[in-house]
Motif scaffolding. Structure first.
Motif, short mmCIF file in Angstrom:
data_model
loop_
_atom_site.label_atom_id
_atom_site.label_comp_id
_atom_site.label_asym_id
_atom_site.label_seq_id
_atom_site.Cartn_x
_atom_site.Cartn_y
_atom_site.Cartn_z
N VAL A 152 0.80 -1.42 0.27
CA VAL A 152 -0.31 0.24 0.22
C VAL A 152 1.06 1.16 0.24
O VAL A 152 1.40 2.01 1.22
N VAL A 153 1.06 1.89 -1.21
CA VAL A 153 1.86 3.08 -1.16
C VAL A 153 0.91 4.32 -0.66
O VAL A 153 0.06 4.51 -1.52
N ASN A 154 1.20 4.73 0.82
CA ASN A 154 0.81 5.85 1.24
C ASN A 154 0.93 7.26 1.20
O ASN A 154 2.47 7.67 1.66
N ASN A 155 0.88 7.20 0.46
CA ASN A 155 1.15 9.15 -0.20
C ASN A 155 -0.59 9.92 0.24
O ASN A 155 -0.06 10.96 -0.22
N GLY A 188 -5.17 10.89 -3.25
CA GLY A 188 -5.78 10.78 -4.11
C GLY A 188 -4.81 11.45 -4.94
O GLY A 188 -5.13 12.64 -6.10
N GLN A 189 -3.16 11.59 -5.37
CA GLN A 189 -1.92 12.07 -5.76
C GLN A 189 -1.99 12.39 -6.97
O GLN A 189 -1.49 13.56 -7.36
N ILE A 190 -2.81 11.69 -7.35
CA ILE A 190 -3.66 11.36 -8.95
C ILE A 190 -4.20 12.38 -9.30
O ILE A 190 -3.06 13.48 -10.49
N PHE A 191 -4.72 13.74 -8.74
CA PHE A 191 -4.97 14.84 -9.26
C PHE A 191 -4.17 16.01 -8.90
O PHE A 191 -4.33 16.79 -9.43
N SER A 192 -2.92 15.90 -8.59
CA SER A 192 -1.49 16.22 -8.54
C SER A 192 -0.60 16.76 -9.71
O SER A 192 -0.15 17.66 -10.19
N CYS A 230 -7.86 15.61 -3.87
CA CYS A 230 -6.63 14.48 -3.19
C CYS A 230 -7.28 13.47 -1.76
O CYS A 230 -7.55 13.01 -1.58
N MET A 231 -8.07 14.74 -1.28
CA MET A 231 -9.05 13.79 0.29
C MET A 231 -7.53 12.90 0.45
O MET A 231 -8.20 12.10 1.20
N SER A 277 3.60 12.90 0.58
CA SER A 277 2.47 13.49 -0.60
C SER A 277 2.82 13.21 -1.98
O SER A 277 2.15 13.17 -2.78
N THR A 278 3.04 14.77 -2.26
CA THR A 278 3.41 14.86 -3.31
C THR A 278 4.99 14.82 -5.13
O THR A 278 4.94 14.93 -5.65
#
Length: 556
Positions: A466-469, A472-476, A490-491, A539-540
């Motif tokens: 589980v990659v915990n960033n 939802g960092q795809i939105f970055s 991202c929530m 996170s990013t």
């Protein structure tokens, strides 16, 4: 007449008919209205039963089983909203071709639209998503058993890919001991019970003919695009493209070995795009392409011919190229279209791919999700398989990694949802009994958290990374409004997964450096059980690293 006994006989015929079409795995959720189907499945010695308390996870478990086995997988659920929870898995199967057979128990017609409990309108509720639908009548000895078995055979015999919805109403009583009531109804099928073939046999074949002008096109400048396919097909396509001297752009799910790695990076370089413009023909094998730059190039390229080969029907080409839609298995098509040995015509792209790989390697010692994606091939279990989640993780592996040719890779890249990823990975492991590495993001894991229960029953080591960033960092990577990005896109949830693993009795390790990760993996592969490995990253950083590499490679 004993209603409960005849319900069982009716269900027994249904389940036996399914086995004649290759069904070996059946996934069952608890329920009362589905009792006739459940007990019939339990008594059928040809079936391997799987259970789960969550119908959404159950549907994805079946999806994973079908991905690996290549066989249709059946699902039994009770009536009401239990049925609706199968929708996501059914949609995915319709887009990626796995055969799911949904046996949905229902109230009889007189209890629909009159306020009866747990009674909804189930026939047709999945709209156009099933490839075949069959709304059965209430069980009755007045309906010959041969009608029931031939109706099922007709639906399954005409199934090329995707799901079948068989709605099965049952009247009460649902419970009771079996007796000889209406035994003659069941015995009317005669020696079919001792046979292994369907009652009604169909010969559905969808195969494109050999292209008569292939000898002409194989002498031209071509490009091969490899999407989702099997491990053996991936190796075949790689060798075929190499013989022709055509550049191969391999997706993360292609299993071709990606001989020109980091395509999502070098396709952002104008020199690469300029060289690809010289292509006279593009042959794409498989659909569900991942890379953003690959999709952009695919949308804009204008070869003389664009051929798309996939066993699925439909266009599968969002760019609507002029060309040919060839329905066939990859291996079957390659056999009919042999390669001719020619020298490679591309010079710039191999150089750019090598330089892009070096740029990615330069930062591999930094701990982060981009670097994990690059290093993922180092952590694959021997004789194992990889399941890749959606969102940012699959894009990073596609852009920055290079997976071994012929190494099995699975994912849900049809609708590309984050629902049901853990349960699909569980099905992938169960169907193969191979050591399995699965990798998902933290929101994906939260979305399917109760399917950790399925990981308690694995037949070989399974590691869920589980990659915990933290969100939802795809939105970055997307032009989402900066001020609203964290709250509405991202929530971040600010959680860890140690308690979840403990709740289901799974092994757990939290890591934040390479040494600890490698120690955790080494220990997990020695255990015949499942281990959750939580990789905590900034996170990013992953999205930023990808964007930095894109900029660097674009200026090479």
């Amino acid at each position: 007449m004993s209603v409960s006994a005849f319900n069982r006989r009716w269900a027994t015929v249904i389940l036996e008919a399914l086995t004649r079409h290759g069904v070996r795995h059946i996934c069952i959720a608890p329920g009362s209205r589905s009792t006739p189907l459940t007990l019939a499945a339990a008594e059928n010695r040809s079936l391997i039963q799987h259970t789960h308390f969550d119908e959404r996870g159950l549907g994805h478990l079946a999806l994973g089983l079908a991905k690996v086995s290549g066989e249709p997988v059946a699902v039994i659920v009770t009536s009401g909203t239990a049925v609706a929870n199968l929708y996501p898995a059914l949609i995915e199967a319709g887009l990626t071709g796995e055969k799911l057979i949904l046996l949905t128990a229902d109230r009889p017609p007189e209890l629909i639209d009159c306020g009866a409990n747990q009674a909804i309108r189930q026939p047709g509720m999945f709209a156009t998503h099933p490839a075949q639908s069959l709304a059965l009548p209430r069980p009755s000895p007045d309906i010959p058993a041969k009608w029931l078995v031939s109706a099922i055979d007709n639906a399954l015999g005409n199934l090329h890919a995707g799901g079948v919805h068989i709605n099965c109403p049952f009247a009460e009583p649902l419970y009771g001991e079996m007796d000889d009531t209406d035994l003659a109804w069941q015995q009317a099928l005669g020696d079919w019970w001792q046979d292994e073939k369907p009652w009604l046999q169909s010969a559905l074949t969808l195969r494109s003919d050999a292209q008569r002008d292939w000898f002409y096109w194989r002498q031209k400048r071509g490009v091969v695009v490899a999407g989702r396919m099997s491990a053996s097909e991936g190796k075949q396509v790689a060798e075929w493209a190499k013989t022709l001297g055509w550049p191969l752009i391999g997706d993360v799910l292609s299993q071709t070995g990606q001989p020109l790695p980091c395509a999502d990076l070098w396709l952002g370089n104008a020199q690469a795009v300029s060289e690809l413009q010289q292509a006279q023909i593009v042959v794409q094998f498989g659909s569900s392409l991942t890379g953003k730059r690959l999709l952009q190039w695919q949308m804009s390229c204008e070869p003389q011919e664009y051929w798309l080969v996939d066993n699925l029907t439909g266009r599968l080409d969002p760019a609507q190229h002029r060309g040919r839609r060839l329905v066939d298995t990859v291996s079957g098509w390659l056999e009919k279209h042999p390669a001719e040995k020619r020298q490679p015509w591309c010079v710039t792209i191999p150089r750019l791919a090598g330089q892009a790989w070096q740029k990615v390697q330069a930062s591999r010692e930094t701990f982060g999700e981009a670097q994990l994606a690059h290093r993922i091939s180092d952590y694959l279990p021997e004789q194992g398989q990889l399941f890749v989640g959606n969102s940012l993780v699959v894009r990073l592996i596609d852009a920055l990694g290079q997976l071994p040719a012929g190494y099995p890779v699975y994912s849900n890249r049809g609708a590309s949802g984050i629902d049901g990823l853990i349960s699909t990975a569980a099905g992938v492991q169960r169907a193969s009994a191979r050591p399995t590495l699965a990798i998902v993001g933290d929101l994906s894991a939260l979305y399917d958290l109760n399917s950790l229960a399925l990981l308690r029953q694995v037949s070989a080591p399974l590691v869920l990374i589980v990659v915990n960033n933290n969100g939802g960092q795809i939105f970055s990577l997307l032009p989402t409004p900066v001020n609203e990005r964290e709250r509405f896109y991202c929530m971040p949830q600010h959680v860890h997964f140690d308690h979840a693993a403990a709740m289901f009795g799974l092994g757990y390790a939290r890591v934040s450096d390479w040494e600890t990760l490698e120690q955790a993996l080494a220990g997990a592969w020695r255990m015949p059980s499942a281990t959750v490995v939580e990789v905590v990253v900034n996170s990013t950083d992953g999205a930023q690293t990808l964007q930095q590499l894109l900029a660097q490679v674009s200026h090479l």
